[in-house]
Motif scaffolding. Sequence first.
Motif, mmCIF file in Angstrom:
data_model
loop_
_atom_site.group_PDB
_atom_site.id
_atom_site.type_symbol
_atom_site.label_atom_id
_atom_site.label_comp_id
_atom_site.label_asym_id
_atom_site.label_seq_id
_atom_site.Cartn_x
_atom_site.Cartn_y
_atom_site.Cartn_z
ATOM 1 N N LEU A 193 0.844 -1.194 0.000
ATOM 2 C CA LEU A 193 0.000 0.000 0.000
ATOM 3 C C LEU A 193 0.878 1.243 0.000
ATOM 4 N N THR A 194 0.472 2.237 -0.755
ATOM 5 C CA THR A 194 1.129 3.540 -0.689
ATOM 6 C C THR A 194 0.133 4.622 -1.098
ATOM 7 N N GLY A 195 0.484 5.869 -0.837
ATOM 8 C CA GLY A 195 -0.433 6.973 -1.092
ATOM 9 C C GLY A 195 -0.056 7.776 -2.319
ATOM 10 N N SER A 196 -0.960 8.706 -2.659
ATOM 11 C CA SER A 196 -0.745 9.564 -3.817
ATOM 12 C C SER A 196 -1.407 10.910 -3.519
ATOM 13 N N TYR A 197 -1.565 11.733 -4.562
ATOM 14 C CA TYR A 197 -2.187 13.052 -4.395
ATOM 15 C C TYR A 197 -3.709 12.958 -4.517
ATOM 16 N N HIS A 198 -4.380 14.059 -4.190
ATOM 17 C CA HIS A 198 -5.839 14.162 -4.240
ATOM 18 C C HIS A 198 -6.478 13.129 -3.312
ATOM 19 N N ASN A 199 -5.731 12.766 -2.256
ATOM 20 C CA ASN A 199 -6.171 11.767 -1.268
ATOM 21 C C ASN A 199 -6.429 10.389 -1.866
ATOM 22 N N TYR A 200 -5.751 10.064 -2.969
ATOM 23 C CA TYR A 200 -5.824 8.710 -3.518
ATOM 24 C C TYR A 200 -4.817 7.819 -2.803
ATOM 25 N N LEU A 201 -5.182 6.542 -2.664
ATOM 26 C CA LEU A 201 -4.224 5.555 -2.174
ATOM 27 C C LEU A 201 -4.353 4.308 -3.025
ATOM 28 N N ARG A 202 -3.257 3.558 -3.136
ATOM 29 C CA ARG A 202 -3.252 2.419 -4.048
ATOM 30 C C ARG A 202 -2.771 1.168 -3.324
ATOM 31 N N ILE A 203 -3.507 0.084 -3.547
ATOM 32 C CA ILE A 203 -3.175 -1.218 -2.979
ATOM 33 C C ILE A 203 -2.844 -2.153 -4.136
ATOM 34 N N PHE A 204 -1.658 -2.755 -4.080
ATOM 35 C CA PHE A 204 -1.205 -3.627 -5.172
ATOM 36 C C PHE A 204 -1.091 -5.063 -4.697
ATOM 37 N N ASP A 205 -1.530 -5.975 -5.538
ATOM 38 C CA ASP A 205 -1.290 -7.394 -5.323
ATOM 39 C C ASP A 205 0.159 -7.671 -5.732
ATOM 40 N N VAL A 206 0.954 -8.230 -4.822
ATOM 41 C CA VAL A 206 2.386 -8.417 -5.083
ATOM 42 C C VAL A 206 2.625 -9.374 -6.248
ATOM 43 N N GLU A 207 1.800 -10.418 -6.356
ATOM 44 C CA GLU A 207 2.004 -11.418 -7.414
ATOM 45 C C GLU A 207 1.643 -10.872 -8.791
ATOM 46 N N THR A 208 0.470 -10.262 -8.902
ATOM 47 C CA THR A 208 -0.053 -9.876 -10.218
ATOM 48 C C THR A 208 0.144 -8.396 -10.535
ATOM 49 N N ALA A 209 0.460 -7.595 -9.519
ATOM 50 C CA ALA A 209 0.552 -6.129 -9.645
ATOM 51 C C ALA A 209 -0.795 -5.495 -10.004
ATOM 52 N N ASN A 210 -1.907 -6.290 -9.928
ATOM 53 C CA ASN A 210 -3.247 -5.694 -10.051
ATOM 54 C C ASN A 210 -3.422 -4.706 -8.902
ATOM 55 N N ASP A 211 -4.092 -3.595 -9.163
ATOM 56 C CA ASP A 211 -4.216 -2.619 -8.098
ATOM 57 C C ASP A 211 -5.640 -2.118 -7.919
ATOM 58 N N ILE A 212 -5.888 -1.680 -6.694
ATOM 59 C CA ILE A 212 -7.159 -1.048 -6.342
ATOM 60 C C ILE A 212 -6.831 0.395 -5.972
ATOM 61 N N VAL A 213 -7.612 1.325 -6.480
ATOM 62 C CA VAL A 213 -7.447 2.734 -6.113
ATOM 63 C C VAL A 213 -8.606 3.128 -5.209
ATOM 64 N N LEU A 214 -8.276 3.686 -4.050
ATOM 65 C CA LEU A 214 -9.295 4.215 -3.145
ATOM 66 C C LEU A 214 -9.041 5.704 -2.957
ATOM 67 N N GLN A 215 -10.047 6.400 -2.475
ATOM 68 C CA GLN A 215 -9.876 7.825 -2.197
ATOM 69 C C GLN A 215 -10.396 8.122 -0.802
ATOM 70 N N ALA A 216 -9.502 8.622 0.050
ATOM 71 C CA ALA A 216 -9.895 8.992 1.413
ATOM 72 C C ALA A 216 -10.590 10.344 1.329
ATOM 73 N N ASP A 217 -11.889 10.265 1.051
ATOM 74 C CA ASP A 217 -12.623 11.467 0.660
ATOM 75 C C ASP A 217 -13.765 11.728 1.635
ATOM 76 N N LYS A 218 -14.083 13.004 1.822
ATOM 77 C CA LYS A 218 -15.159 13.370 2.753
ATOM 78 C C LYS A 218 -16.517 12.792 2.343
ATOM 79 N N SER A 219 -16.678 12.523 1.037
ATOM 80 C CA SER A 219 -17.964 11.966 0.585
ATOM 81 C C SER A 219 -18.204 10.572 1.144
ATOM 82 N N ALA A 220 -17.133 9.955 1.661
ATOM 83 C CA ALA A 220 -17.269 8.608 2.231
ATOM 84 C C ALA A 220 -18.221 8.589 3.420
#
Length: 448
Positions: free
Chosen positions: A353-380
């Motif tokens: 897991l690591t973070g990015s801008y605009h409150n995005y964060l990314r989770i990567f599967d180590v084997e496949t490098a498939n990733d999920i993008v989430l946003q730590a956003d007030k709309s949550a």
Amino acid sequence: MDPDASGGWRFAQCFGDKGDVEDITEADIISTVEFDSTGNYLATGDKGGRVVLFERNDMKKGCEYKFYTEFQSHEPEFDYLKSLEIEEKINKIRWCRRQNAAHFLLSTNDKTIKLWKVFQKPVQVVSESNLSDGTRALSPPSSRAHLRLPRMQQQDVITAAVPRKVYSNAHAYHIHSIAVNSDQETFISADDLRINLWNLNISDQSFNIVDIKPANMEELTEVITAAEFHPTQCNLFMYSSSKSNIKLADMRDSALCDRHAKLFEEEEDPTNRSFFSEIISSISDVKFSHDGRYILSRDYLSLKIWDINMESRPVKTIPIHDHLRGKLCDLYENDCIFDKFECTWSGDDKNVLTGSYHNYLRIFDVETANDIVLQADKSAFKAKKIGGPLPGNAKFGGKNGVRPGGLKDQMQLETLDFNKKILHASWHPRENTIAIAATNNLFLYSAA
């Protein structure tokens, strides 16, 4: 522990003021977040020098937390010899493994490390005395024979935090890393040029184990950026540098570990060299996998996974910010290019897991490098549901609801807010629950 078993990650909780970004006071910005080794407790530190602890709420079905206690860890200071203000901001928190009913954790600002003991303390009050029987006032005793000893009664239990040890005056530069050894007796603290080894029980002396300060400071070419102990072998530690390398050191070799045991470094492609190469290749964070076999490192544009037995190149390079390559000039102008993003492994070492801008964060599967993008956003708060699977990635089913274009595409847009950034995160050691620091809010996400 499969994060996509129930269709991906869901927003679980948020702590902190939910007002607009413009109204945030600097002191409330979270500067570090850390689960303890059980995952039952979570700590955050902020720029105001406060440490806030959260405790798992066993009354709830899922992985939910409640406020446990808060204390002021550091105060602003002034170094009169150097005419230097020392901020109260908490740079790092590290939990010590629990030995008894009390919790012990290390917290540090730029100059001073403190070992805090957090424990339940009974509050007692006088229930009977010579002037009261607990319910009504009595007249004073008329003779010595009528004198009685006062009696105490437990009235309440409070959570107390006391600094057991203060480790100070050992760093000339700003402390950016602390790490507790697997022996639970020692820890290291690192600044730009030196790493010191401490015994938890001895606060007035430390051993300098790495010193890269040149005799002439004009010859300085690199600085230490992060340091971490091996999770199981108490003689091994690593430190990363601004020169895009990671050094593994063995304390059995010599007292001063300037000669590293291993050097993890990838040769740079000369065709990609630019004015910004040195800045963006500087490593901002390194973490050992829980089994100690792999190393995860984060630089400005990518994550790299290294096998501890292969020094020449990483086994996997995962691009994080490729869409920012054309914006490096702007990012240099607004100082964002110097942002230090953290990275972390999942409890089972299958995801990173690591973070990015605009409150995005990314989770990567180590084997496949498939990733999920989430946003730590007030709309949550309103939606109680966020993120969703990525378009074209059928593996992460559609239960969360795909946004048009997907978050991954939205990350590429021009409208990114560089003031919103996910720098600090921690992963629960045994479950798919993550804690994310987004400015002054602490977000929690869970996957079944």
